[in-house]
Design a protein around this motif. Sequence first.
Motif, PDB file in Angstrom:
ATOM      1  N   SER A  87       5.389  14.774   4.137  1.00 40.66           N
ATOM      2  CA  SER A  87       5.031  14.094   5.386  1.00 40.66           C
ATOM      3  C   SER A  87       6.014  14.548   6.457  1.00 40.66           C
ATOM      4  O   SER A  87       7.226  14.543   6.236  1.00 40.66           O
ATOM      5  N   TYR A 143      -6.231   5.325  -2.178  1.00 39.29           N
ATOM      6  CA  TYR A 143      -5.729   5.313  -0.796  1.00 39.29           C
ATOM      7  C   TYR A 143      -6.704   5.932   0.202  1.00 39.29           C
ATOM      8  O   TYR A 143      -6.678   5.622   1.384  1.00 39.29           O
ATOM      9  N   GLU A 177      -5.128   1.423   4.249  1.00 43.42           N
ATOM     10  CA  GLU A 177      -3.876   0.719   4.511  1.00 43.42           C
ATOM     11  C   GLU A 177      -3.046   0.603   3.231  1.00 43.42           C
ATOM     12  O   GLU A 177      -1.936   0.068   3.257  1.00 43.42           O
ATOM     13  N   SER A 178      -3.573   1.102   2.125  1.00 43.95           N
ATOM     14  CA  SER A 178      -2.895   0.999   0.838  1.00 43.95           C
ATOM     15  C   SER A 178      -1.605   1.825   0.834  1.00 43.95           C
ATOM     16  O   SER A 178      -1.520   2.885   1.462  1.00 43.95           O
ATOM     17  N   LYS A 179      -0.627   1.342   0.096  1.00 44.30           N
ATOM     18  CA  LYS A 179       0.645   2.053  -0.076  1.00 44.30           C
ATOM     19  C   LYS A 179       0.804   2.556  -1.510  1.00 44.30           C
ATOM     20  O   LYS A 179       1.880   3.011  -1.888  1.00 44.30           O
ATOM     21  N   LYS A 180      -0.278   2.493  -2.283  1.00 43.89           N
ATOM     22  CA  LYS A 180      -0.233   2.929  -3.670  1.00 43.89           C
ATOM     23  C   LYS A 180      -0.491   4.428  -3.779  1.00 43.89           C
ATOM     24  O   LYS A 180      -1.484   4.940  -3.263  1.00 43.89           O
ATOM     25  N   THR A 236       2.751   8.251   0.336  1.00 41.68           N
ATOM     26  CA  THR A 236       4.039   8.035   0.998  1.00 41.68           C
ATOM     27  C   THR A 236       3.928   7.019   2.124  1.00 41.68           C
ATOM     28  O   THR A 236       4.733   6.089   2.232  1.00 41.68           O
ATOM     29  N   PHE A 237       2.938   7.205   2.989  1.00 44.14           N
ATOM     30  CA  PHE A 237       2.628   6.252   4.060  1.00 44.14           C
ATOM     31  C   PHE A 237       1.125   5.975   4.004  1.00 44.14           C
ATOM     32  O   PHE A 237       0.366   6.787   3.489  1.00 44.14           O
ATOM     33  N   PRO A 238       0.667   4.841   4.523  1.00 45.57           N
ATOM     34  CA  PRO A 238      -0.783   4.566   4.498  1.00 45.57           C
ATOM     35  C   PRO A 238      -1.587   5.713   5.116  1.00 45.57           C
ATOM     36  O   PRO A 238      -1.172   6.314   6.109  1.00 45.57           O
ATOM     37  N   TYR A 239      -2.724   6.014   4.514  1.00 51.30           N
ATOM     38  CA  TYR A 239      -3.547   7.156   4.935  1.00 51.30           C
ATOM     39  C   TYR A 239      -3.888   7.090   6.423  1.00 51.30           C
ATOM     40  O   TYR A 239      -3.867   8.101   7.126  1.00 51.30           O
ATOM     41  N   SER A 285      -2.211   5.970   8.801  1.00 51.26           N
ATOM     42  CA  SER A 285      -1.078   6.094   9.712  1.00 51.26           C
ATOM     43  C   SER A 285      -0.763   7.545  10.086  1.00 51.26           C
ATOM     44  O   SER A 285       0.087   7.790  10.945  1.00 51.26           O
TER      45      SER A 285
END
Length: 260
Positions: A86, A121, A126-129, A132-135, A137
Motif C-alpha cells: 500500500s 474484503y 469496509e472489512s479489515k479482514k 491492510t486497509f479497507p478496500y 479506502s
Amino acid sequence: MDSASFLRALQARVATFNKAVATSDGDWIIKGFIDIARNIYAISLDTKVISKVMELLLFPELARFAEEQHLKMVLAQHQNFYPDISFVDSHGHRFALDLKSTYRVGEHKVNGMTLGAFTGYFRDRESKKNITFPYSSYQGHFVLGIIYSQAPQRQDQRRRYTLDELESISSVITDFAFFVQEKYRIASDRPGSGNTKNIGSATNTSRLVEGRGPFAELGKGVFDVYWMFYLTEDMARAAELRKRPYTNLKSYLNYKGLTQ
C-alpha cells in the motif's frame, strides 16, 4: 496525488526494472539458493517460488519509487493479505499494488494471473479482514505485472553446485516485460485457476500489457458489480439457486438487459 498521477509515475518507473532482475543478455540474475557451506541449489520453475523471489528483487526498486514520489510504503503484514504493497501520500490517499507474474505460452498468449479475491474484503469494502486497509479506502487498485519466458535448458536439481560453477548454471527464466495497469482493466470475466474464488486475468499479451481487458471499456463500475455478485457453482448451490444468474460477461450483460 490522484490515481492517474500514481499510474503514470509507476509506469515510468517500471520501465527501468529490467536492470534489477536481468543480465545484459536478458537472463534472470538469480541462479539458485546458497547455503552456509556455499553450496548452490538450482532454482526450479515453480511459479510460486519465482514470484516470491521476484518480489524480493523488486521491493528495493519500489522503495526508491516511494521515496521519489514522497509516498509511504506499507507492506502486507501476512502472506494472504491484500494488497502486497500500500502506498500512502502526504494527504492520506492510498494506492493498492499487487505484484503478479506469469509466463508466456505462445507468441501472443500468457498463462494468466489471479488478481485477488472476489469475496471477503472485495464485497464487504469496509472489512479489515485479510486486507491492510479497507478496500473502499484506496484511491485505486493496481497490478504490477511481470511476464517472462521459461528457458528451455534446465539444471539438474538433484545436485549441488559450487561457487566456482556459478557461471555454468543456466537461468530458468528470461526475456522480461513489466507493466502496470488498474486491476479492472486487465481482469477477465472468469475466475482464476481451479475452483478458487479469485479474479482471473486476460491472457492475450498485448491486451494485458495495454490494459485492454473485457472490462476496460465498460468501466470500473461494471467490473465491481460483476465480481461482487458473481457466483461459483458451489456458491449458487449454497444459496439454493437453480442456476447461476450469469457465468461470463456476455450472459451478465443479457441478465442486466445491457448490450456490449
